[in-house]
Scaffold this motif. Structure first.
Motif, PDB file in Angstrom:
ATOM      1  N   GLY A 163      64.451   1.217  37.915  1.00  0.00           N
ATOM      2  CA  GLY A 163      65.115   1.048  36.170  1.00  0.00           C
ATOM      3  C   GLY A 163      64.797   0.033  35.821  1.00  0.00           C
ATOM      4  N   ALA A 164      63.535  -0.586  36.295  1.00  0.00           N
ATOM      5  CA  ALA A 164      62.617  -1.510  35.453  1.00  0.00           C
ATOM      6  C   ALA A 164      61.856  -1.339  33.954  1.00  0.00           C
ATOM      7  N   ARG A 165      60.968  -2.410  33.399  1.00  0.00           N
ATOM      8  CA  ARG A 165      60.739  -2.262  32.482  1.00  0.00           C
ATOM      9  C   ARG A 165      59.534  -2.294  32.684  1.00  0.00           C
ATOM     10  N   VAL A 166      58.274  -1.895  32.583  1.00  0.00           N
ATOM     11  CA  VAL A 166      56.973  -1.757  33.072  1.00  0.00           C
ATOM     12  C   VAL A 166      56.043  -2.991  32.244  1.00  0.00           C
ATOM     13  N   TRP A 167      55.073  -3.009  32.326  1.00  0.00           N
ATOM     14  CA  TRP A 167      53.538  -3.666  32.050  1.00  0.00           C
ATOM     15  C   TRP A 167      52.486  -3.749  32.756  1.00  0.00           C
ATOM     16  N   VAL A 168      51.715  -2.820  32.584  1.00  0.00           N
ATOM     17  CA  VAL A 168      50.248  -2.633  33.450  1.00  0.00           C
ATOM     18  C   VAL A 168      49.260  -3.030  32.410  1.00  0.00           C
ATOM     19  N   THR A 169      48.513  -3.397  33.328  1.00  0.00           N
ATOM     20  CA  THR A 169      47.055  -4.201  32.559  1.00  0.00           C
ATOM     21  C   THR A 169      45.870  -3.456  33.716  1.00  0.00           C
ATOM     22  N   ASP A 170      44.877  -2.843  33.326  1.00  0.00           N
ATOM     23  CA  ASP A 170      44.007  -2.571  33.801  1.00  0.00           C
ATOM     24  C   ASP A 170      42.243  -2.967  33.154  1.00  0.00           C
ATOM     25  N   ILE A 171      41.307  -2.287  34.247  1.00  0.00           N
ATOM     26  CA  ILE A 171      40.119  -2.508  33.251  1.00  0.00           C
ATOM     27  C   ILE A 171      39.455  -1.075  32.581  1.00  0.00           C
ATOM     28  N   ALA A 172      40.076  -0.229  33.105  1.00  0.00           N
ATOM     29  CA  ALA A 172      40.169   1.452  32.870  1.00  0.00           C
ATOM     30  C   ALA A 172      40.843   1.766  31.871  1.00  0.00           C
ATOM     31  N   GLY A 173      40.238   1.920  30.555  1.00  0.00           N
ATOM     32  CA  GLY A 173      40.935   2.428  29.684  1.00  0.00           C
ATOM     33  C   GLY A 173      41.491   3.336  29.687  1.00  0.00           C
ATOM     34  N   ALA A 174      40.834   4.848  30.325  1.00  0.00           N
ATOM     35  CA  ALA A 174      41.646   6.404  30.180  1.00  0.00           C
ATOM     36  C   ALA A 174      42.309   6.055  31.511  1.00  0.00           C
TER      37      ALA A 174
END
Length: 261
Positions: free
Chosen positions: A34-45
């Motif tokens: 039930g959390a709100r999620v923010w993800v980062t990555d260097i892989a745009g695809a």
């Protein structure tokens, strides 16, 4: 954080390197709670392939200007952060120490250790202001044992544990818990690359290296990314409210980190 289910409903969770592998499993686990999620990555695809309701940012975990901009965006968009999963990592070279190039050593440190430091540095002010928070730094069983031919990676992951221990002491008075997750051999493409490189270095097969790793655990098994995610969700939840300063292995109990093949 709300106290429903795992107590994570509505919680604001950042997962670095969250578009694939362990990070993706963590993000899915928190979203499922039930959390709100923010993800980062260097892989745009890979970022583009994440669920539409996740916030997504392309960020180099070892570049402070990019990390600082990310946290400014989080402050503006969410008003704070409840859980940080500093998960960005790279395997680094597999070679005897005399063959390791300094540039490769530094690149491994920049992602694995400096990336965790930068995420914690910029998350801390938000969590201090709120008087609560949980930080989870991804280390490895390589942070608990020596690993022949993996000097940069092992040194970085030991460093992550030292960073975690210090942060737990420093931030605990502000209601912030800090722990390190120490995955063992995790099934997936990244570990397959490690097995292939170790097999080449030892003149054997990836299958033999795989069997050696599995035999070196009391559970005789690799772990999955979902196993790591389940522990992350627990540690961030109210159930883990007094767990801090711990390096927790999710590895089937590694007895022998160097496969004898």
């Amino acid at each position: 954080m709300a106290e429903a289910g795992f107590g994570l409903a509505g919680a604001r969770v950042l997962v670095t390197a969250g578009a694939g592998g362990i990070g993706r499993a963590m993000a899915e686990g928190f979203a499922g709670a039930g959390a709100r999620v923010w993800v980062t990555d260097i892989a745009g695809a890979a970022l583009a392939g994440c669920p539409a309701d996740w916030r997504r940012s392309r960020v180099d975990a070892g570049a402070e200007a990019e990390v600082a901009a990310l946290f400014a965006e989080i402050e503006a968009g969410w008003g704070g952060l409840d859980v940080l999963c500093a998960n960005a990592g790279t395997a680094g070279p597999t070679a005897p120490v005399e063959a390791v190039m300094l540039a490769d050593w530094r690149a491994c440190m920049a992602v694995n250790l400096e990336g965790a430091f930068l995420a914690a540095k910029h998350a801390a002010p938000m969590m201090k202001a709120a008087g609560q928070g949980a930080m989870l730094l991804t280390s490895s069983t390589a942070g608990l044992f020596g690993y022949p031919n993996r000097a940069p990676y092992a040194a970085a992951k030991w460093g992550v544990i030292g960073l975690m221990k210090t942060l737990a002491m420093e931030l605990g008075p502000f209601g912030i818990r800090v722990n390190a997750l120490c995955p063992g051999a995790v099934e997936g493409p990244r570990m397959e690359g490690v097995l292939a490189r170790e097999a080449a270095a030892k003149g054997t097969t990836p299958e033999a290296i795989h069997a050696g790793y599995a035999a070196g655990t009391s559970m005789r098994s690799f772990v999955t990314a979902a196993d790591i995610a389940a522990m992350a969700v627990f540690l961030a939840s109210p159930g883990g409210r007094l767990v801090s300063g711990q390096a927790i292995a999710v590895d089937g109990h590694t007895e022998n980190p160097d496969p004898k093949v």
